[in-house]
Design a protein around this motif. Structure first.
Motif, PDB file in Angstrom:
ATOM      1  N   ALA A 255      25.011   4.219 -17.778  1.00  0.00           N
ATOM      2  CA  ALA A 255      24.849   3.537 -19.058  1.00  0.00           C
ATOM      3  C   ALA A 255      25.026   2.033 -18.897  1.00  0.00           C
ATOM      4  N   THR A 260      21.707  -1.430 -23.123  1.00  0.00           N
ATOM      5  CA  THR A 260      21.412  -0.777 -24.401  1.00  0.00           C
ATOM      6  C   THR A 260      19.923  -0.815 -24.752  1.00  0.00           C
ATOM      7  N   ASN A 262      17.355  -0.197 -22.711  1.00  0.00           N
ATOM      8  CA  ASN A 262      16.533   0.736 -21.935  1.00  0.00           C
ATOM      9  C   ASN A 262      16.233   1.986 -22.756  1.00  0.00           C
ATOM     10  N   SER A 265      18.561   4.983 -22.537  1.00  0.00           N
ATOM     11  CA  SER A 265      19.958   4.872 -22.978  1.00  0.00           C
ATOM     12  C   SER A 265      20.328   5.971 -23.961  1.00  0.00           C
TER      13      SER A 265
END
Length: 607
Positions: A255, A260, A262, A265
């Motif tokens: 993660a 955030t 991608n 995610s």
């Protein structure tokens, strides 16, 4: 006076019964025979001799005929006043050189041994154990002693109108359960002896009431079953702990690498949530098996119930009314407040599901005294003062079979997909691990009442339930000696620590860790070690390294609780403890707390 008249006069003058047999053993005369063999004139004597006695009598009669010498024996006959024991003398009557007739003179043996007869009757009637005699063919009871009357509640005349099958309980599949007149079911051990009286096959039965013993045996078997299931559940949970620790930390790493923005995610977040639920399930398994790590503190149950009351309302819904009654000035107990809160939540959820149409959930606290018997029945507790937490509902209740299995893991009466079967199992484990006991009272249509008993703590100051504030790290970096025998866990933990700026020395077992510490030139700020490992365990490593590095902090991590090394680690007051499985955030928080000498975030309960 002719021969026949003379014989009758002699027979009339004899005391007792007289039978005369011809040379073919047929009865030709009968005088005062209590068994009424006068009706058998012309028949063979063996028609009235009990079958088990026939071979012996044939041999005796043949010997008397051969030798011309009288012989004595005993037999039992039925008379209008009951069974009679007879002393019989067999006398040969010769005609010429041959014995042509046998005269059997029988006298009541009880007339010569009345004291013995009274003693035998007293032994039967005054025996503290129920005894009765019944007919083997008809199974009708023909006699019973006073203990039978007292135990079963029937009068003597009522018993004599019953068969032995009338005493058996309807569900007596194992033929060891009887029912009294009042309907009370007894577990009995029967000793039955066959007797033959006057050709009548009877059974003498002696009953030993083992109801209390059977109940204790059932409790022991249930406890052993729960213990076996708990060991299995705990072992499975421990193995899953290592797997979930790797999954959680690797997902945290992925993660962080993705960021955030991608598109993957959201998938990572979803998998992380599933891993978190898996970790929660392992904690429930550990709770049931009493192998979880607790953080016991001195608390008052009233405070826990008060804090949970608003949440309980949301759990129950609008159609279930909550009634709370807390005893004032109640004593404190020693328990993990978060786990007691879990007990309340699980019992509330169980009650809500038992009242789909709405109802009443009552929660109360009270102090009670438990005597030795009551304490032992709750799980071998000690007699004394306890705080009782009672949770009652007005739901559909449970039958005996369901109630007996209510605390078993994975046992549920809910539809597939509607429950894990771990809610009450978790409650059971938490209560037992907290040194208490729990009972259920329930019946179909009458709701359920759960009573949780926790031992009072006298004269103890209440500890604050608020978590201690976390102070800022004393230093942002340092050297950590990581000791973990599982290579996947070791790799995941090492990567997380390095990402946070720590220098990490890795060892795959205790022996390698000791060698690494002895050869290291840099300061080792923290020993992060698994507890149970092949070779030297975690506490052994800590003791050795501290000899040369006394300022080094120690942070134990493990999913075990019952290994001897865990008991040693629990006594190490200078160390902290991190329970598996953990994610990256929990790992980082535990490391910071250990380096800053803050209270351990969790510590295994003392064994």
């Amino acid at each position: 006076m002719g021969g026949e008249e003379r014989w009758r006069a002699i027979a009339a003058g004899l005391r007792g019964a007289v039978l005369v047999l011809d040379e073919n053993d047929r009865i030709i005369e009968s005088v005062r025979d209590p068994s009424g063999t006068s009706d058998a004139i012309g028949k063979s004597i063996f028609d009235v001799v009990p079958e088990p006695e026939r071979d012996e009598r044939r041999a005796l009669f043949a010997e008397v005929r051969r030798t011309g010498t009288p012989a004595d024996y005993q037999t039992t006959r039925m008379s209008p006043r009951g069974f009679v024991l007879l002393d019989v003398r067999c006398i040969p009557v010769e005609s010429g050189e041959h014995v042509t007739e046998l005269v059997l003179v029988g006298t009541d043996a009880n007339e010569h041994a009345s004291d013995a007869a009274e003693t035998h009757r007293a032994l039967f009637d005054l025996s503290p154990m129920p005894m009765w005699i019944y007919d083997a063919r008809t199974r009708r009871i023909v006699d019973a002693n006073s203990a039978t009357i007292a135990k079963y509640g029937y009068s003597r005349s009522e018993l004599l109108a019953l068969t032995i099958d009338d005493l058996r309980a309807p569900d007596d599949g194992k033929k060891g359960r009887h029912r009294t007149k009042a309907g009370v079911v007894l577990d009995v051990e029967l000793c039955v002896h066959e007797v033959v009286l006057q050709g009548r096959l009877l059974q003498l039965a002696l009953a030993n009431d083992v109801t209390d013993r059977v109940h204790l045996e059932e409790q022991l078997l249930q406890a052993q079953k729960m213990e076996a299931i708990g060991r299995l559940a705990g072992g499975i949970a421990h193995d899953f702990n290592n797997l979930l620790a790797v999954i959680q930390m690797d997902l945290d790493w992925i993660a962080g690498e993705l960021g955030t923005e991608n598109k993957l995610s959201e998938d990572v977040v979803r998998v992380r949530a599933a891993a978190t639920r898996g970790a929660a399930l392992t904690q429930q398994l550990l709770a049931f098996s009493r192998k979880q790590h607790l953080q016991p503190r001195i608390i008052v149950l009233n405070d826990i119930v008060g804090e949970m009351q608003r949440m309980m309302g949301r759990i129950l819904g609008e159609d279930v009314r909550l009634d709370v009654e807390l005893a004032p000035d109640i004593a404190a107990v020693e328990a993990d407040p978060s786990q007691i809160a879990q007990v309340l939540v699980n019992l509330a959820v169980n009650a809500r599901d038992a009242m789909p149409g709405g109802g009443l959930l009552s929660i109360s606290t009270h102090e009670v005294d438990l005597d030795d018997a009551r304490a032992h029945a709750l799980g071998e507790l000690s007699a004394g003062r306890y705080v009782r937490l009672r949770v009652s509902d007005t739901g559909h209740g449970m039958d005996d079979a369901t109630r007996a299995r209510a605390f078993e893991p994975f046992f549920t009466t809910k539809r597939p997909g509607k429950g894990t079967g771990l809610g009450l199992a978790t409650v059971f484990g938490i209560v037992r691990q907290s040194g208490g006991g729990i009972t259920i009272e329930s019946a179909p249509g009458r709701g359920s009442t759960f009573d949780v008993f926790l031992p009072c703590v006298a004269g103890s100051a209440l500890a604050s339930m608020a978590a201690p504030p976390m102070s800022p790290p004393r230093k942002a970096q340092g050297t950590i000696l990581l000791v973990e025998d599982d290579p996947h866990v070791r790799a995941a933990v090492g990567r997380q620590l390095r990402s946070r700026g720590f220098d990490v020395l890795e060892a795959s077992d205790g022996t390698e860790a000791i060698a690494c510490a002895d050869n290291a030139t840099a300061t080792i700020d923290l020993l992060l070690t698994d507890v149970v490992m092949p070779g030297a365990d975690g506490p052994t490593v800590a003791t050795h390294v501290r000899t040369h590095r006394p300022s080094m902090r120690v942070l134990y991590m493990s999913g075990h609780t019952e290994h001897p090394a865990m008991r040693v680690s629990a006594l190490d007051k200078r160390a902290s403890f991190l329970q598996k499985p953990f994610n990256a955030d929990r790992l980082a928080a535990a490391v910071r707390a250990a380096l800053n000498d803050e209270p351990a975030s969790s510590r295994p309960a003392s064994a």
